[in-house]
Design an enzyme around this catalytic site. Structure first.
Site, short mmCIF file in Angstrom:
data_model
loop_
_atom_site.label_atom_id
_atom_site.label_comp_id
_atom_site.label_asym_id
_atom_site.label_seq_id
_atom_site.Cartn_x
_atom_site.Cartn_y
_atom_site.Cartn_z
N SER A 53 0.80 -1.22 0.00
CA SER A 53 0.00 0.00 0.00
C SER A 53 0.83 1.27 0.00
O SER A 53 0.30 2.36 -0.19
CB SER A 53 -0.95 0.01 1.21
OG SER A 53 -0.23 0.10 2.42
N LYS A 64 0.61 4.51 7.05
CA LYS A 64 0.00 5.37 6.04
C LYS A 64 0.50 6.81 6.19
O LYS A 64 1.05 7.19 7.22
CB LYS A 64 -1.53 5.36 6.16
CG LYS A 64 -2.19 4.03 5.87
CD LYS A 64 -2.09 3.65 4.41
CE LYS A 64 -2.81 2.33 4.12
NZ LYS A 64 -2.12 1.18 4.72
#
Length: 234
Positions: A154, A192
């Site tokens: 990701s 993230k």
């Protein structure tokens, strides 16, 4: 990591498109790579598309777009493509970190490796103070640090690949745009990019295949901030 043929093909397509804006023909690709048939070219292109390096564009002949360049490739100074700009930006981050690091020491620092950072796993559940790794002290700054092994893709556009080890500074504070370890609902931990928008927190992936998560602030606890990337090759 790309195979040698995948890398050679990606570089060939990118450099040809910088001079003529059109990808080479399949026959040209086959000959340049020393392949026996165009089916081998098809397989290489499909693999590059699946891994996010290339994109097929509809309704155009030789419709390919290079989305990112292979690791270690240095674009020409006249290269104005988006993929080259992304490569330079990632290289600049690493260079800034290298220049800001203290002078190298002859010894290594030991920090705990807490296991994989994976969705659905509380950070306390992966904490393992007995597993230590040696890292160069110039990769660390002030404060307490720990390491996590990345599980997933990701964050690949930020240069963070599956199985990489990230070095995290222990903190509960994050600034906009920094890459953080975030604990969601006390049950899910993720790596993230952190942003605040109004009264919401946005956790942004660095991969177009994933969607940002927009959350209420009380659902998110910052567990640390990315300071270094530790990658080994076997």
């Amino acid at each position: 990591m790309l195979t040698r043929k995948q890398r050679d093909l990606l570089v060939l397509i990118h450099e040809r498109m910088q001079t003529g804006e059109v990808a080479p023909s399949f026959d040209e690709m086959k000959d340049a790579l020393g392949l026996k048939s165009k089916s081998g070219v098809h397989r290489l292109i499909s693999a590059l598309v699946e891994r996010g390096y290339l994109e097929r564009l509809p309704h155009r002949a030789r419709a390919l777009e290079v989305k990112k360049l292979p690791e270690g490739y240095k674009p020409d100074g006249a290269d104005s493509s988006a993929a080259a700009a992304q490569t330079r930006a990632i290289a600049s981050v690493y260079e800034d970190a290298r220049m800001a690091a203290p002078a190298p020491a002859n010894n290594f620092a030991q920090i705990p490796l807490h296991g994989k950072i994976a969705a659905g796993t509380p950070i306390e559940a992966i904490r393992d103070e007995e597993t230590l790794i040696d890292v160069p002290p110039q990769m660390l700054g002030s404060g307490e640090h720990y390491a996590l092994r990345v599980d997933g893709d990701s964050m690949i556009k930020a240069g963070i690949n599956d199985h990489d080890i990230v070095i995290i500074r222990n903190t509960t504070i994050a600034e906009n745009g920094t890459i953080v370890v975030a604990l969601i609902d006390d049950s899910e931990v993720t790596l993230k990019r952190f942003r605040k928008s109004g009264n919401k927190i946005i956790l942004e992936p660095e991969n177009d295949d994933y969607e940002p998560r927009v959350l209420e602030p009380e659902r998110v606890k910052i567990q640390g901030r990315l300071v270094s990337l530790y990658r080994t090759y076997h």
